[in-house]
Write an enzyme that holds these catalytic residues in place. Structure first.
Site, PDB file in Angstrom:
ATOM      1  N   SER A  14       0.932  -1.111  -0.104  1.00 46.70           N
ATOM      2  CA  SER A  14      -0.107   0.077   0.001  1.00 46.70           C
ATOM      3  C   SER A  14       0.856   1.230  -0.090  1.00 46.70           C
ATOM      4  O   SER A  14       0.591   2.196  -0.768  1.00 46.70           O
ATOM      5  CB  SER A  14      -0.945   0.022   1.159  1.00 46.70           C
ATOM      6  N   TYR A  15       2.050   1.651   0.730  1.00 40.86           N
ATOM      7  CA  TYR A  15       2.928   2.536   0.872  1.00 40.86           C
ATOM      8  C   TYR A  15       3.645   2.882  -0.337  1.00 40.86           C
ATOM      9  O   TYR A  15       3.701   3.804  -1.003  1.00 40.86           O
ATOM     10  CB  TYR A  15       3.274   2.656   2.309  1.00 40.86           C
ATOM     11  N   ALA A 142      -1.314   5.518   3.447  1.00 36.85           N
ATOM     12  CA  ALA A 142      -1.275   5.310   2.100  1.00 36.85           C
ATOM     13  C   ALA A 142      -2.549   5.777   1.217  1.00 36.85           C
ATOM     14  O   ALA A 142      -2.163   6.306   0.092  1.00 36.85           O
ATOM     15  CB  ALA A 142      -0.901   3.944   1.821  1.00 36.85           C
ATOM     16  N   LYS A 194       6.834   5.486  17.240  1.00 35.76           N
ATOM     17  CA  LYS A 194       5.388   5.846  16.982  1.00 35.76           C
ATOM     18  C   LYS A 194       4.271   4.504  16.839  1.00 35.76           C
ATOM     19  O   LYS A 194       3.153   4.664  17.285  1.00 35.76           O
ATOM     20  CB  LYS A 194       5.155   7.057  15.942  1.00 35.76           C
ATOM     21  N   ASP A 247       3.722  12.156  13.130  1.00 33.99           N
ATOM     22  CA  ASP A 247       3.211  10.775  12.957  1.00 33.99           C
ATOM     23  C   ASP A 247       2.928  10.150  14.072  1.00 33.99           C
ATOM     24  O   ASP A 247       1.977   9.169  14.008  1.00 33.99           O
ATOM     25  CB  ASP A 247       4.761  10.021  12.797  1.00 33.99           C
ATOM     26  N   ASN A 259      -1.721  -0.112  13.406  1.00 36.85           N
ATOM     27  CA  ASN A 259      -1.096  -0.529  14.597  1.00 36.85           C
ATOM     28  C   ASN A 259      -2.404  -0.107  15.739  1.00 36.85           C
ATOM     29  O   ASN A 259      -2.297  -0.649  16.798  1.00 36.85           O
ATOM     30  CB  ASN A 259       0.124   0.316  14.710  1.00 36.85           C
TER      31      ASN A 259
END
Length: 339
Positions: A14-15, A142, A194, A247, A259
């Site tokens: 995706s990213y 994304a 993060k 982030d 996450n």
């Protein structure tokens, strides 16, 4: 050797696809490679990444390529966007195929599994000192990036010319603002820590603790990030920017974050395997937790939130027990070095 493309992206998830779409939409011929030939053939046929970003068309300047050698021969600019646990493996595959004038940038967020080493150390060990290195980091989902919604990220590297070239390649007045940063270490660390804090915020919300607790975790999570960063030579100001606070807030507060959703499921009483299966994609924070915990222990840095998330993920602890342990910690001044 002349470029036949402006940049090659390694990683068709995706990213990686979102960054490739952004680059191609900005007028740059972009090749994208993935390790599964069938997936790349689907990209060619559908002109979209239906597996990860359904319904978002690939620009004409975005070319899927199944052959790694062909992809790496096309451009000296190589953007690696793969999960942290296969980062080293992909670099090892790429090394004998890289051009002599290659320049390597990654958007992978994480550290080396088991050792907790920064990815720059992994890259240098595999590639040597001859290639310029850089990292992209910042608050990006994304789907939003691929859809052309406004986004801002930071880039830092070992070579100023390469960093400036990346700003020029990536920056788009319509969709993506790119900030140059001189803290190569800090940008790498922020992207890993993060994810751990996002899991803790998700667990807190899954239990039902509310906005007060979530905000406390974000704030103290930033303290943990800054403390670890100081121990490895990062600049404190970095963590008030895109790769730190930016982030952290994004990942802890929006359910687009895998996450955070993973943490939510844990807080609602699901076990680790079930929670991961429900997400359906890689939950980077699961491995990041072990990586960050390992690094913190090696450096002797106190990171209570990270430690409690580690206990839940790897030692059979529960989110309720983690919350109790954090609340029961000895009273301290907010401005002292230890938490």
């Amino acid at each position: 050797m002349n470029n036949t493309a402006d940049i090659t992206v390694l990683g068709a998830g995706s990213y990686g696809t979102a960054l490739a779409i952004s680059l191609a939409s900005n007028g740059h011929k972009t090749l994208i490679w993935g390790h599964e030939p069938e997936h790349i053939e689907n990209l060619k046929r559908d002109r979209s990444n239906e597996a990860f970003l359904p319904g978002i068309p690939l620009p004409d300047l975005l070319i899927p390529e199944a052959d790694l050698a062909t992809a790496l021969a096309a451009s000296n600019n190589v953007l690696v966007v793969v999960p942290s646990h296969v980062f080293g493996l992909v670099l090892k595959q790429a090394k004998p195929l890289l051009r002599k004038d290659a320049r390597i940038v990654w958007a992978t967020k994480g550290l080396e599994p088991e050792t907790g080493r920064l990815l720059q150390e992994v890259a240098r060990e595999i590639l040597g000192d001859e290639y310029p290195l850089a990292v992209l980091s910042g608050p990006t989902f994304a789907k939003e990036l691929a859809a052309g919604l406004p986004t801002a990220i930071s880039v830092a590297g070992t070579d100023e010319a390469f960093t400036n070239d990346l700003v020029e390649l990536l920056h788009s007045p319509k969709r993506l603002r790119v900030y140059a940063n001189d803290d190569f270490i800090g940008l790498q660390l922020g992207g890993a820590v993060k994810n751990v804090i996002a899991i803790s915020a998700g667990m807190s919300d899954g239990i039902g603790f509310g906005a007060n607790a979530r905000t406390a975790l974000i704030t103290r999570g930033l303290v943990e990030l800054s403390r670890l960063g100081e121990a490895i030579g990062a600049q404190p100001s970095t963590f008030m920017g895109m790769a730190g606070l930016g982030d952290l807030v994004l990942t802890c507060t929006d359910n687009q974050s895998r996450n955070r959703r993973f943490g939510l499921a844990l807080g609602q009483g699901k076990d680790v395997d079930t929670a991961q299966a429900e997400i359906g994609q890689v939950v980077e924070g699961y491995r990041n937790t072990k990586e960050v915990y390992t690094l913190a222990k090696r450096l002797g840095v106190e990171m209570p939130i990270t430690e409690q998330v580690y206990k839940v993920l790897y030692q059979g602890g529960t989110p309720h027990e983690a919350a109790k342990a954090l609340l029961a910690r000895e009273k301290k001044s907010e401005t002292t070095d230890s938490e």
